[in-house]
Design a protein around this motif. Sequence first.
Motif, mmCIF file in Angstrom:
data_model
loop_
_atom_site.group_PDB
_atom_site.id
_atom_site.type_symbol
_atom_site.label_atom_id
_atom_site.label_comp_id
_atom_site.label_asym_id
_atom_site.label_seq_id
_atom_site.Cartn_x
_atom_site.Cartn_y
_atom_site.Cartn_z
ATOM 1 N N GLN A 1 0.825 -1.368 -0.063
ATOM 2 C CA GLN A 1 -0.034 0.068 -0.067
ATOM 3 C C GLN A 1 0.748 1.296 0.123
ATOM 4 O OE1 GLN A 1 -1.742 0.941 3.989
ATOM 5 N NE2 GLN A 1 -1.215 -1.049 4.243
ATOM 6 N N TRP A 2 0.261 2.263 -0.467
ATOM 7 C CA TRP A 2 0.918 3.676 -0.545
ATOM 8 C C TRP A 2 1.048 4.384 0.749
ATOM 9 C CZ3 TRP A 2 -1.752 8.415 -2.984
ATOM 10 C CH2 TRP A 2 -0.845 9.628 -2.853
ATOM 11 N N THR A 3 2.165 4.530 1.015
ATOM 12 C CA THR A 3 2.673 5.176 2.336
ATOM 13 C C THR A 3 3.497 6.464 2.091
ATOM 14 O OG1 THR A 3 4.442 3.983 2.962
ATOM 15 C CG2 THR A 3 2.299 3.176 3.879
ATOM 16 N N MET A 4 3.296 7.406 3.068
ATOM 17 C CA MET A 4 4.498 8.553 2.999
ATOM 18 C C MET A 4 4.604 9.125 4.298
ATOM 19 S SD MET A 4 1.064 10.817 1.480
ATOM 20 C CE MET A 4 0.367 9.403 1.085
ATOM 21 N N GLY A 5 5.803 9.876 4.447
ATOM 22 C CA GLY A 5 6.488 10.338 5.614
ATOM 23 C C GLY A 5 6.323 11.826 5.793
ATOM 24 N N GLY A 6 5.912 12.544 4.473
ATOM 25 C CA GLY A 6 6.174 13.954 4.549
ATOM 26 C C GLY A 6 5.243 14.726 5.636
ATOM 27 N N PRO A 7 3.884 14.266 5.487
ATOM 28 C CA PRO A 7 2.907 14.833 6.440
ATOM 29 C C PRO A 7 3.150 14.530 7.975
ATOM 30 C CG PRO A 7 1.711 13.820 4.918
ATOM 31 C CD PRO A 7 3.058 13.438 4.676
ATOM 32 N N LEU A 8 3.827 13.414 8.292
ATOM 33 C CA LEU A 8 4.142 13.290 9.797
ATOM 34 C C LEU A 8 5.474 14.294 10.175
ATOM 35 C CD1 LEU A 8 4.040 11.815 12.309
ATOM 36 C CD2 LEU A 8 5.436 9.850 11.524
ATOM 37 N N GLU A 9 6.276 14.416 9.064
ATOM 38 C CA GLU A 9 7.599 15.194 9.249
ATOM 39 C C GLU A 9 7.010 16.659 9.477
ATOM 40 O OE1 GLU A 9 10.868 14.847 9.714
ATOM 41 O OE2 GLU A 9 10.023 12.641 9.959
ATOM 42 N N GLN A 10 6.097 17.036 8.714
ATOM 43 C CA GLN A 10 5.743 18.452 9.063
ATOM 44 C C GLN A 10 5.043 18.661 10.418
ATOM 45 O OE1 GLN A 10 3.402 20.215 5.986
ATOM 46 N NE2 GLN A 10 4.151 18.800 4.189
ATOM 47 N N MET A 11 4.038 17.816 10.762
ATOM 48 C CA MET A 11 3.446 17.537 12.052
ATOM 49 C C MET A 11 4.780 17.666 13.171
ATOM 50 S SD MET A 11 0.296 17.872 11.978
ATOM 51 C CE MET A 11 -0.273 17.431 13.518
ATOM 52 N N ARG A 12 5.497 16.836 13.181
ATOM 53 C CA ARG A 12 6.681 16.830 13.978
ATOM 54 C C ARG A 12 7.408 18.169 14.108
ATOM 55 N NH1 ARG A 12 9.241 11.303 11.807
ATOM 56 N NH2 ARG A 12 8.161 9.829 13.216
ATOM 57 N N LYS A 13 7.604 18.849 12.962
ATOM 58 C CA LYS A 13 8.142 20.137 13.137
ATOM 59 C C LYS A 13 7.444 21.105 13.971
ATOM 60 C CE LYS A 13 11.250 19.524 9.218
ATOM 61 N NZ LYS A 13 11.445 19.922 7.806
ATOM 62 N N ARG A 14 6.238 21.351 13.767
ATOM 63 C CA ARG A 14 5.386 22.279 14.168
ATOM 64 C C ARG A 14 4.840 21.835 15.566
ATOM 65 N NH1 ARG A 14 0.546 25.951 11.170
ATOM 66 N NH2 ARG A 14 0.677 27.510 12.821
ATOM 67 N N PHE A 15 4.136 20.674 15.835
ATOM 68 C CA PHE A 15 3.600 20.336 17.064
ATOM 69 C C PHE A 15 4.311 19.027 17.580
ATOM 70 C CE2 PHE A 15 0.404 22.059 13.918
ATOM 71 C CZ PHE A 15 0.124 23.117 14.661
ATOM 72 N N LYS A 16 5.615 19.396 17.902
ATOM 73 C CA LYS A 16 6.460 18.290 18.546
ATOM 74 C C LYS A 16 5.909 17.525 19.607
ATOM 75 C CE LYS A 16 11.261 17.539 19.846
ATOM 76 N NZ LYS A 16 12.526 17.967 19.921
ATOM 77 N N ASN A 17 5.330 18.124 20.690
ATOM 78 C CA ASN A 17 4.967 17.369 21.786
ATOM 79 C C ASN A 17 3.729 16.800 21.679
ATOM 80 O OD1 ASN A 17 3.920 20.289 21.402
ATOM 81 N ND2 ASN A 17 2.641 19.896 23.637
ATOM 82 N N ILE A 18 2.841 17.305 20.498
ATOM 83 C CA ILE A 18 1.841 16.416 20.631
ATOM 84 C C ILE A 18 1.995 15.021 19.704
ATOM 85 C CG2 ILE A 18 -0.627 16.467 19.131
ATOM 86 C CD1 ILE A 18 -0.667 19.444 19.755
ATOM 87 N N VAL A 19 2.977 15.213 18.772
ATOM 88 C CA VAL A 19 3.224 14.122 17.917
ATOM 89 C C VAL A 19 3.796 12.938 18.879
ATOM 90 C CG1 VAL A 19 4.444 13.099 16.070
ATOM 91 C CG2 VAL A 19 3.102 15.179 15.872
ATOM 92 N N ALA A 20 4.732 13.562 19.555
ATOM 93 C CA ALA A 20 5.740 12.911 20.467
ATOM 94 C C ALA A 20 4.930 11.912 21.469
ATOM 95 C CB ALA A 20 6.711 13.655 21.096
ATOM 96 N N ALA A 21 3.682 12.572 21.851
ATOM 97 C CA ALA A 21 2.905 11.809 22.796
ATOM 98 C C ALA A 21 2.375 10.818 22.204
ATOM 99 C CB ALA A 21 1.721 12.881 23.522
ATOM 100 N N ALA A 22 1.629 11.036 20.944
ATOM 101 C CA ALA A 22 1.080 9.991 20.145
ATOM 102 C C ALA A 22 2.048 8.839 19.806
ATOM 103 C CB ALA A 22 0.436 10.384 19.101
#
Length: 404
Positions: free
Chosen positions: A220-241
Amino acid sequence: MSYVRRRPKSAFYAKSKPPHIVPVTPAGRDKDPQGGFGDWTLRAGDKGQYLARPPVTVNFKGTLPEFRNDSRLSKARNDFIKKAMADEKARNEAVFDQALMILSQSPTGRDLLERMTKAGYEIVFDDGRTRSLGAGGLCDPANKKIILGSTDDPEYLALVLGHEAVHAVQYTTNNIFPNSSHTPQTAIKLSFAIEADAYAQQTQIALELAHGDPAGPKSQWTMGGPLEQMRKRFKNIVAAAEKTLTKKENLTNGAAVAAAFEGFYDNIVLRSFYEDAHMNWSESLAPQIMRKPEDQKQHFFRDLASDDIASNLKHKGVAYLKQHTPHIDFGDARHSGLTDETQKRVNGFYTGFRPDDPQPKMKTFGVHVKDAAKWMFGRDADTNVVILKNNTVVRNKKRGGPKI
């Protein structure tokens, strides 16, 4: 002034370009035991090497405003503007098609798009509204519209569309939006909750796009770009998940969403922004609706129980907080506490508009960030809020259009 403008880019650039979509029926590999590929009926990638779901059908209405001939201008000038607007419209549609395809690969994204569309929401591009607020997207529940800003980054646009779709679903199915019956401190508490929910599900979308759907085919088609964008702007929110992903099932059972929800409450910039926004709204609205003594019985008097909030925040139809954080208390300092500066404004509000009431008892949390709105949008906070007045959306009068 020339109509032609430089198209804005997202605040954070995607590291990978989305693969080209090849809409052909796949066959020959990764078949499930029953045969076929389920929902994965398209191929993606420059060589068609990935399997993809088809995009969800939505009510996309193009780009606003439409071209109108201006009699004050020459024919050549009108023709120039008409072509520029047509080019902008074509670029927006191309990026939107890619963003919709990306968001449709996420189980959470698909669910939100389907629920939003069923509720009658339309999607448009309108730079006049988004740029006036410095926002990438808006949810206008009064007119059932998701309003997007032009961008050349489809991964960023997919995240924006997902976030605003959460708000559309919240407004349609839940009764936890702040309104003029709520006290100012309750309105802030509810605003925290609905935004934490939106950022949490936006994070879930990014995680699903990066890790894939466990129920899907291996290719299946996956991509890491959206997650990298979220990590850069909302690091603590993504890290918790991401901390919850030591258990594979937490990607699908709502645990990651619940963790990201809690991560929101550690972000003092977001908290300060929503404190400012709702106090500005309350202070500007109160003089208009609190003119007679009996008005105090209808406005700015009500709280909302913690269980009512937790029960109405849902991921794919499930009250995930009730399942994963059953003892959450929206009355504690973390979930309802205010900074000292905001508490002073609340006390002043009671003195001015509810003088017969005792001063409210509030809990303290966090440090107030001056000009938090400029950190987020580059605009005043009171232009970026939508709230309900007796179940009717009220826009700030300074600028049209709500920002949730």
